[in-house]
Design a protein around this motif. Structure first.
Motif, PDB file in Angstrom:
ATOM      1  N   HIS A 341       0.826  -1.220   0.000  1.00 52.14           N
ATOM      2  CA  HIS A 341       0.000   0.000   0.000  1.00 52.14           C
ATOM      3  C   HIS A 341       0.855   1.264   0.000  1.00 52.14           C
ATOM      4  O   HIS A 341       0.569   2.222   0.728  1.00 52.14           O
ATOM      5  CB  HIS A 341      -0.928   0.012   1.230  1.00 52.14           C
ATOM      6  N   PHE A 342       1.880   1.250  -0.788  1.00 51.23           N
ATOM      7  CA  PHE A 342       2.805   2.384  -0.801  1.00 51.23           C
ATOM      8  C   PHE A 342       2.125   3.647  -1.342  1.00 51.23           C
ATOM      9  O   PHE A 342       2.445   4.767  -0.952  1.00 51.23           O
ATOM     10  CB  PHE A 342       4.037   2.020  -1.630  1.00 51.23           C
ATOM     11  N   LYS A 343       1.174   3.425  -2.222  1.00 56.44           N
ATOM     12  CA  LYS A 343       0.456   4.565  -2.804  1.00 56.44           C
ATOM     13  C   LYS A 343      -0.236   5.382  -1.696  1.00 56.44           C
ATOM     14  O   LYS A 343      -0.236   6.610  -1.735  1.00 56.44           O
ATOM     15  CB  LYS A 343      -0.559   4.064  -3.831  1.00 56.44           C
ATOM     16  N   ASN A 346       2.209   7.753  -0.064  1.00 60.72           N
ATOM     17  CA  ASN A 346       2.400   8.940  -0.909  1.00 60.72           C
ATOM     18  C   ASN A 346       1.195   9.861  -0.826  1.00 60.72           C
ATOM     19  O   ASN A 346       1.336  11.078  -0.691  1.00 60.72           O
ATOM     20  CB  ASN A 346       2.561   8.516  -2.373  1.00 60.72           C
ATOM     21  N   ASP A 355       9.471   8.961  -0.349  1.00 60.25           N
ATOM     22  CA  ASP A 355      10.889   8.811  -0.712  1.00 60.25           C
ATOM     23  C   ASP A 355      11.712   8.346   0.489  1.00 60.25           C
ATOM     24  O   ASP A 355      12.580   7.481   0.374  1.00 60.25           O
ATOM     25  CB  ASP A 355      11.456  10.138  -1.220  1.00 60.25           C
ATOM     26  N   ARG A 377      17.355  -1.677  -6.774  1.00 62.67           N
ATOM     27  CA  ARG A 377      15.999  -1.126  -6.853  1.00 62.67           C
ATOM     28  C   ARG A 377      15.487  -1.480  -8.239  1.00 62.67           C
ATOM     29  O   ARG A 377      16.026  -1.025  -9.249  1.00 62.67           O
ATOM     30  CB  ARG A 377      16.011   0.388  -6.645  1.00 62.67           C
ATOM     31  N   ARG A 451      -0.904  -9.721   1.805  1.00 59.45           N
ATOM     32  CA  ARG A 451       0.313  -8.906   1.964  1.00 59.45           C
ATOM     33  C   ARG A 451       1.071  -9.249   3.253  1.00 59.45           C
ATOM     34  O   ARG A 451       0.634 -10.112   4.011  1.00 59.45           O
ATOM     35  CB  ARG A 451       0.001  -7.404   1.930  1.00 59.45           C
TER      36      ARG A 451
HETATM   37  N1  LIG Z   1       7.577   8.653  -3.205  1.00 59.38           N
HETATM   38  C1  LIG Z   1       7.811   7.865  -4.249  1.00 59.38           C
HETATM   39  N2  LIG Z   1       6.810   7.138  -4.771  1.00 59.38           N
HETATM   40  C2  LIG Z   1       7.062   6.314  -5.808  1.00 59.38           C
HETATM   41  C3  LIG Z   1       8.340   6.224  -6.367  1.00 59.38           C
HETATM   42  N3  LIG Z   1       8.291   5.334  -7.394  1.00 59.38           N
HETATM   43  C4  LIG Z   1       7.004   4.884  -7.443  1.00 59.38           C
HETATM   44  N4  LIG Z   1       6.251   5.469  -6.481  1.00 59.38           N
HETATM   45  C5  LIG Z   1       4.825   5.300  -6.190  1.00 59.38           C
HETATM   46  O1  LIG Z   1       4.560   4.008  -5.691  1.00 59.38           O
HETATM   47  C6  LIG Z   1       3.160   3.789  -5.796  1.00 59.38           C
HETATM   48  C7  LIG Z   1       2.914   2.333  -6.126  1.00 59.38           C
HETATM   49  O2  LIG Z   1       1.539   2.131  -6.095  1.00 59.38           O
HETATM   50  P1  LIG Z   1       0.859   0.752  -6.453  1.00 59.38           P
HETATM   51  O3  LIG Z   1       1.576   0.131  -7.627  1.00 59.38           O
HETATM   52  O4  LIG Z   1      -0.603   1.006  -6.582  1.00 59.38           O
HETATM   53  O5  LIG Z   1       1.180  -0.203  -5.269  1.00 59.38           O
HETATM   54  P2  LIG Z   1       0.845  -0.118  -3.723  1.00 59.38           P
HETATM   55  O6  LIG Z   1       0.054   1.091  -3.349  1.00 59.38           O
HETATM   56  O7  LIG Z   1       2.129  -0.321  -2.972  1.00 59.38           O
HETATM   57  O8  LIG Z   1      -0.097  -1.361  -3.508  1.00 59.38           O
HETATM   58  P3  LIG Z   1       0.325  -2.897  -3.373  1.00 59.38           P
HETATM   59  O9  LIG Z   1       1.659  -3.077  -4.044  1.00 59.38           O
HETATM   60  O10 LIG Z   1      -0.774  -3.629  -4.077  1.00 59.38           O
HETATM   61  O11 LIG Z   1       0.380  -3.186  -1.924  1.00 59.38           O
HETATM   62  C8  LIG Z   1       2.637   4.735  -6.880  1.00 59.38           C
HETATM   63  O12 LIG Z   1       1.820   5.697  -6.254  1.00 59.38           O
HETATM   64  C9  LIG Z   1       3.918   5.396  -7.409  1.00 59.38           C
HETATM   65  O13 LIG Z   1       3.698   6.759  -7.751  1.00 59.38           O
HETATM   66  C10 LIG Z   1       9.390   7.041  -5.814  1.00 59.38           C
HETATM   67  O14 LIG Z   1      10.553   7.036  -6.244  1.00 59.38           O
HETATM   68  N5  LIG Z   1       9.076   7.832  -4.759  1.00 59.38           N
END
Ligand SMILES: Nc1nc2c(ncn2[C@@H]2O[C@H](COP(=O)(O)OP(=O)(O)OP(=O)(O)O)[C@@H](O)[C@H]2O)c(=O)[nH]1
Length: 463
Positions: A341-343, A346, A355, A377, A451
């Motif tokens: 749930h990295f999104k 952000n 970051d 990475r 997860r």
């Molecule tokens: N801050 C930041 N965000 C990044 C970077 N590269 C990718 N992202 C973000 O990582 C997020 C990945 O979102 P998703 O692919 O939906 O995955 P998630 O929210 O982690 O969900 P799951 O993987 O299903 O648990 C997106 O919002 C990208 O914009 C970066 O270098 N810095």
């Protein structure tokens, strides 16, 4: 061309630390121009670009936003599809300012220029096997690819009429032609070269030389009628400190290291004169270029944010380790890790916190690895770990340990963060692609099962 878009000046780096003193006529100008229209290059990242949200981004965008914050100027982006289109719009008076360009006699026909926002040297890029170039005038019969409408193309055509220029539509097209042996060389800023080579994976290219005086002095161009605007911008530009410029460049590139190298590098031209000096210069020059190429390679293979090797860098190791494992029938495991749930992080805490989480997570991984393991990475919030001499059970154990380390870590600004892992182990029939595909499928399974867990795919059911 779309509608003009106002862009935000309110990012943290833009705090107005050096507000400038404006004259009465300059203040009157600002009052009369609540939105100064700006044309930019929409496709010149990391220098500048227009992103998918229609925002001006990159080094120029941050520098100009800082100048605007320090002067009280309001800037309105006049979006275009190409740099060519921006030049045409500027000539037609549709935008009062152009963002980031070299001063040339042709452009002086309708523009006046500010002091440079940034200085940046250009280097000759050839394929790896090409000898170093100490004298460009000795290159009769060679071809060079240069993007059309750029200052460097204008200067080069004037200074080296005996070298055939193949004009391209973009910077990356010029590099591609060199990489694919369609032309002998191109001329680019080292930073742009590193950026494109990294993105496109053109590792058969190198820096072969530099033409004295061919530096980019990137300024803003303002319509001749707008002298007051130029004066306001110059006052704002004068407030930019070297540290602020470095900070902005560092955000978009690994410029710190490069600018240092390039500064030394120009010393080459201070030598010379007698034959002995010329010979000494050539040796020194070749050593310098070798150094630059090493730097270029490091830049192109390193992820800027985390400092880890990037996907391109791991690729070579991956092929080598897989063929060793297959030849000597040794175990090899691959672990793909992805933050959960990295999104949300952000979206809720902001990109900067996101970051920091990525940097922290990469540190955690690094501290929990053995020396023989290779970590990179892989992209976005995904990391790839290559573990020689590791069977499925050991890989599962390692992945669990890494996930537990993330689970137990207090990430600054967000608290608890978890990750998921997909594991695959090499079979005699595997290629790098199939091994990665299985790790990816296992990761997908770990996400689907809730997860914060590791799943394993030893081999495909169909295999
Ligand atoms: N801050 C930041 N965000 C990044 C970077 N590269 C990718 N992202 C973000 O990582 C997020 C990945 O979102 P998703 O692919 O939906 O995955 P998630 O929210 O982690 O969900 P799951 O993987 O299903 O648990 C997106 O919002 C990208 O914009 C970066 O270098 N810095």
């Amino acid at each position: 061309m779309g509608l003009p878009i106002w862009f935000s000046l309110a990012t943290p780096v833009l705090a107005s630390e050096h507000p400038v003193e404006l004259s009465a006529s300059e203040r009157a100008y600002l009052n009369a121009h609540p939105g100064v229209s700006l044309c930019v290059d929409p496709d010149w990242f990391p220098f500048e670009a227009i992103d998918k949200h229609g925002q001006h981004v990159g080094i120029a965008a941050d520098l100009i936003a800082m100048v605007a914050a320090n002067t009280g100027l309001q800037v309105r982006l006049h979006p275009t599809q190409t740099w060519e289109e921006s030049l045409i719009a500027s000539r037609a008076g549709d935008c009062l300012a152009l963002s980031f360009l070299n001063q040339t006699p042709e452009r002086e026909q309708w523009l006046i220029f500010t002091e440079p926002l940034l200085e940046d040297p250009n280097v000759l890029i050839t394929r790896e096997e090409h000898p170093f170039i100490s004298d460009v005038s000795s290159l009769t019969g060679k071809t060079i690819a240069l993007p059309y409408g750029t200052a460097m193309a204008e200067f080069f055509a004037r200074d080296f009429p005996h070298i055939e220029i193949i004009y391209t539509d973009s910077e990356s097209e010029a590099l591609r032609l060199v990489s694919e042996r369609k032309v002998d060389m191109t001329l680019r800023s080292l930073i742009m070269a590193a950026h494109t080579i990294k993105n496109e994976g053109w590792f058969n290219l190198k820096v072969s030389g530099q033409i004295p005086g061919y530096n980019n002095r990137l300024r803003m161009g303002v319509l001749k009628s707008e002298q007051t605007l130029r004066d306001i911008l110059d006052k704002g530009i004068a407030t930019l400190t070297p540290e602020q410029r470095q900070q902005i460049m560092g955000r978009h590139t690994a410029m710190n290291m490069v600018s240092q190298v390039v500064t030394d590098y120009t010393l080459v031209y201070a030598l010379g004169g007698t034959l002995t000096a010329v010979l000494a210069t050539s040796l020194f020059w070749m050593r310098r270029l070798n150094g630059l190429n090493r730097q270029l390679k490091i830049l192109a293979q390193t992820d800027q944010l985390t400092g880890l090797p990037n996907r391109h860098a791991l690729n070579d190791i991956f092929h080598k380790e897989l063929s060793l494992a297959q030849r000597y029938r040794r175990p090899l495991a691959v672990i793909m890790l992805d933050l959960d749930h990295f999104k949300h992080i952000n979206d809720e805490q902001g990109h900067l916190t996101g970051d920091k989480v990525l940097v922290d997570f990469s540190r955690l991984l690094r501290h929990n690895l053995r020396e023989a393991d290779s970590l990179c990475r892989w992209g976005g919030e995904e990391f790839m770990l290559l573990c020689p001499e590791t069977d499925a059970g050991q890989a599962q154990e390692l992945a669990e340990r890494l996930l537990a380390a993330a689970r137990g870590h207090a990430f600054p600004g967000t608290g608890r963060v978890t990750a998921s892992a997909g594991i695959s182990t090499a079979t005699p029939a595997d290629s790098v692609e199939t091994l990665v595909q299985r790790a990816d499928a296992a990761l997908y399974q770990a996400k689907a099962e809730g997860r914060d867990r590791a799943c394993l795919r030893v081999h495909d059911a169909a295999a």
